[in-house]
Design an enzyme around this catalytic site. Structure first.
Site, PDB file in Angstrom:
ATOM      1  N   GLN A 147       8.323 -16.891  -4.531  1.00 58.77           N
ATOM      2  CA  GLN A 147       7.600 -18.143  -4.782  1.00 58.77           C
ATOM      3  C   GLN A 147       7.415 -18.888  -3.473  1.00 58.77           C
ATOM      4  O   GLN A 147       8.335 -18.957  -2.652  1.00 58.77           O
ATOM      5  CB  GLN A 147       8.417 -19.000  -5.766  1.00 58.77           C
ATOM      6  CG  GLN A 147       7.784 -20.325  -6.138  1.00 58.77           C
ATOM      7  CD  GLN A 147       8.609 -21.074  -7.182  1.00 58.77           C
ATOM      8  OE1 GLN A 147       9.169 -20.484  -8.089  1.00 58.77           O
ATOM      9  NE2 GLN A 147       8.675 -22.388  -7.042  1.00 58.77           N
ATOM     10  N   ASP A 148       6.225 -19.455  -3.255  1.00 62.11           N
ATOM     11  CA  ASP A 148       5.945 -20.322  -2.108  1.00 62.11           C
ATOM     12  C   ASP A 148       5.698 -21.736  -2.623  1.00 62.11           C
ATOM     13  O   ASP A 148       5.006 -21.920  -3.634  1.00 62.11           O
ATOM     14  CB  ASP A 148       4.696 -19.859  -1.349  1.00 62.11           C
ATOM     15  CG  ASP A 148       4.955 -18.650  -0.465  1.00 62.11           C
ATOM     16  OD1 ASP A 148       6.045 -18.056  -0.562  1.00 62.11           O
ATOM     17  OD2 ASP A 148       4.063 -18.298   0.316  1.00 62.11           O
ATOM     18  N   GLU A 157      18.948 -26.898 -11.663  1.00 65.21           N
ATOM     19  CA  GLU A 157      18.935 -27.643 -10.401  1.00 65.21           C
ATOM     20  C   GLU A 157      20.037 -28.696 -10.386  1.00 65.21           C
ATOM     21  O   GLU A 157      20.280 -29.387 -11.378  1.00 65.21           O
ATOM     22  CB  GLU A 157      17.579 -28.306 -10.169  1.00 65.21           C
ATOM     23  CG  GLU A 157      17.484 -28.925  -8.785  1.00 65.21           C
ATOM     24  CD  GLU A 157      16.116 -29.494  -8.480  1.00 65.21           C
ATOM     25  OE1 GLU A 157      15.687 -29.353  -7.334  1.00 65.21           O
ATOM     26  OE2 GLU A 157      15.496 -30.088  -9.374  1.00 65.21           O
ATOM     27  N   ARG A 172      14.685 -36.039   0.758  1.00 65.68           N
ATOM     28  CA  ARG A 172      14.752 -35.170  -0.418  1.00 65.68           C
ATOM     29  C   ARG A 172      15.995 -34.301  -0.287  1.00 65.68           C
ATOM     30  O   ARG A 172      16.158 -33.585   0.679  1.00 65.68           O
ATOM     31  CB  ARG A 172      13.500 -34.308  -0.521  1.00 65.68           C
ATOM     32  CG  ARG A 172      12.216 -35.105  -0.706  1.00 65.68           C
ATOM     33  CD  ARG A 172      11.023 -34.187  -0.927  1.00 65.68           C
ATOM     34  NE  ARG A 172       9.773 -34.901  -0.944  1.00 65.68           N
ATOM     35  CZ  ARG A 172       9.201 -35.415  -2.029  1.00 65.68           C
ATOM     36  NH1 ARG A 172       9.794 -35.309  -3.199  1.00 65.68           N
ATOM     37  NH2 ARG A 172       8.038 -36.044  -1.948  1.00 65.68           N
ATOM     38  N   HIS A 224      19.590 -30.479  -2.588  1.00 63.89           N
ATOM     39  CA  HIS A 224      19.285 -29.735  -3.812  1.00 63.89           C
ATOM     40  C   HIS A 224      19.757 -28.284  -3.745  1.00 63.89           C
ATOM     41  O   HIS A 224      19.782 -27.685  -2.675  1.00 63.89           O
ATOM     42  CB  HIS A 224      17.774 -29.734  -4.069  1.00 63.89           C
ATOM     43  CG  HIS A 224      17.188 -31.095  -4.200  1.00 63.89           C
ATOM     44  ND1 HIS A 224      15.866 -31.371  -3.925  1.00 63.89           N
ATOM     45  CD2 HIS A 224      17.736 -32.283  -4.573  1.00 63.89           C
ATOM     46  CE1 HIS A 224      15.625 -32.656  -4.130  1.00 63.89           C
ATOM     47  NE2 HIS A 224      16.752 -33.234  -4.512  1.00 63.89           N
ATOM     48  N   TYR A 283       7.778 -23.794   2.004  1.00 61.83           N
ATOM     49  CA  TYR A 283       8.936 -22.906   2.003  1.00 61.83           C
ATOM     50  C   TYR A 283       8.753 -21.765   1.024  1.00 61.83           C
ATOM     51  O   TYR A 283       8.154 -21.906  -0.029  1.00 61.83           O
ATOM     52  CB  TYR A 283      10.243 -23.658   1.735  1.00 61.83           C
ATOM     53  CG  TYR A 283      10.291 -24.556   0.537  1.00 61.83           C
ATOM     54  CD1 TYR A 283      11.037 -24.204  -0.589  1.00 61.83           C
ATOM     55  CD2 TYR A 283       9.644 -25.783   0.530  1.00 61.83           C
ATOM     56  CE1 TYR A 283      11.119 -25.042  -1.689  1.00 61.83           C
ATOM     57  CE2 TYR A 283       9.708 -26.625  -0.563  1.00 61.83           C
ATOM     58  CZ  TYR A 283      10.449 -26.252  -1.669  1.00 61.83           C
ATOM     59  OH  TYR A 283      10.519 -27.081  -2.768  1.00 61.83           O
ATOM     60  N   LYS A 336      15.832 -20.051   1.041  1.00 63.66           N
ATOM     61  CA  LYS A 336      14.575 -20.705   1.433  1.00 63.66           C
ATOM     62  C   LYS A 336      14.285 -20.463   2.908  1.00 63.66           C
ATOM     63  O   LYS A 336      15.162 -20.624   3.756  1.00 63.66           O
ATOM     64  CB  LYS A 336      14.661 -22.214   1.184  1.00 63.66           C
ATOM     65  CG  LYS A 336      14.847 -22.579  -0.276  1.00 63.66           C
ATOM     66  CD  LYS A 336      15.024 -24.077  -0.456  1.00 63.66           C
ATOM     67  CE  LYS A 336      15.224 -24.431  -1.922  1.00 63.66           C
ATOM     68  NZ  LYS A 336      15.479 -25.875  -2.103  1.00 63.66           N
ATOM     69  N   LYS A 341      16.887 -38.966  -9.126  1.00 60.65           N
ATOM     70  CA  LYS A 341      17.817 -37.826  -9.171  1.00 60.65           C
ATOM     71  C   LYS A 341      18.709 -37.817  -7.923  1.00 60.65           C
ATOM     72  O   LYS A 341      19.917 -37.566  -8.015  1.00 60.65           O
ATOM     73  CB  LYS A 341      17.016 -36.522  -9.251  1.00 60.65           C
ATOM     74  CG  LYS A 341      17.848 -35.261  -9.118  1.00 60.65           C
ATOM     75  CD  LYS A 341      17.005 -34.011  -9.219  1.00 60.65           C
ATOM     76  CE  LYS A 341      16.096 -33.864  -8.015  1.00 60.65           C
ATOM     77  NZ  LYS A 341      15.284 -32.646  -8.045  1.00 60.65           N
ATOM     78  N   ASP A 342      18.123 -38.105  -6.763  1.00 60.10           N
ATOM     79  CA  ASP A 342      18.905 -38.067  -5.533  1.00 60.10           C
ATOM     80  C   ASP A 342      19.813 -39.283  -5.379  1.00 60.10           C
ATOM     81  O   ASP A 342      20.858 -39.205  -4.743  1.00 60.10           O
ATOM     82  CB  ASP A 342      17.979 -37.909  -4.322  1.00 60.10           C
ATOM     83  CG  ASP A 342      17.285 -36.558  -4.310  1.00 60.10           C
ATOM     84  OD1 ASP A 342      17.772 -35.626  -4.986  1.00 60.10           O
ATOM     85  OD2 ASP A 342      16.254 -36.426  -3.641  1.00 60.10           O
TER      86      ASP A 342
END
Length: 194
Positions: free
Chosen positions: A58-59, A153, A70, A73, A142, A82, A180-181
């Site tokens: 996945q990109d 996650e 950010r 995670h 990434y 990554k 979330k963060d």
């Protein structure tokens, strides 16, 4: 490309050869055979594993404004390795070792990634990852070794004092965080890898 181990040896800074002239530039950003030769050899030496090869499935591409942070995670199931780079702007990119069996557990390493320096960072599975935007805005791309799985996650607090990341926060500002963060776990309370 030049591959350099950072203070946590599984994290590798990758500097591509850039060919430029008055018309612009050309560079390879990924070459499977070379990447796997360098990275799997490194993994075998530093973790004594039997990794055959790294495969990306996945990109991703994100855009963020200055001051956005950010992270940190990770996915506890379907963990993602990554290969990260910045194609516009500049970020401070960070990886935290959250493998309980690692001699570097709870330690962090970071690097400035920018469109100008064209440097990439390899962050293997078993690490929490985050970045802070230094420029007016930044575009971040990434490659991932597994698919995004929001149900798996997790987030560790960006300012957990037990990790003590030296973020280059712009003076007189606070980082801009998602909900979330803001509510991530401390490393002490986080679900981590064995």
């Amino acid at each position: 490309m030049k591959y350099t181990q950072l203070n946590i040896p599984d994290i590798i800074l990758i500097q591509p050869r850039v060919f430029g002239d008055h018309r612009g530039f050309f560079m390879e950003t990924f070459r499977d055979d070379e990447f796997n030769l360098k990275v799997t050899r490194n993994l075998k030496v530093t973790r004594k594993t039997n990794v055959a090869r790294v495969t990306f499935v996945q990109d991703n591409h994100s855009k963020s404004s200055q001051g956005i942070l950010r992270g940190l995670h990770y996915q506890i199931k379907q963990p993602q390795g990554k290969l990260v780079r910045v194609i516009s702007g500049e970020v401070f990119d960070v990886a935290v070792d959250i493998r309980k069996s690692s001699p570097f557990f709870g330690k962090w390493t970071g690097a400035i990634l920018s469109a100008e320096n064209k440097t990439m960072l390899w962050v293997p599975p078993g690490f929490a990852h985050g970045f802070y935007v230094l420029s007016n805005e930044a575009e971040f791309t990434y490659k991932c070794t597994d698919y995004y799985a929001p149900e798996h996650e997790k987030s560790i607090l960006w300012n957990d004092p037990s990790i003590a990341i030296d973020w280059p926060i712009i003076p007189g500002t606070s980082p801009i965080l998602s909900q979330k963060d803001k509510t991530g776990s401390t490393l002490e309370n986080a679900e981590v890898f064995a």
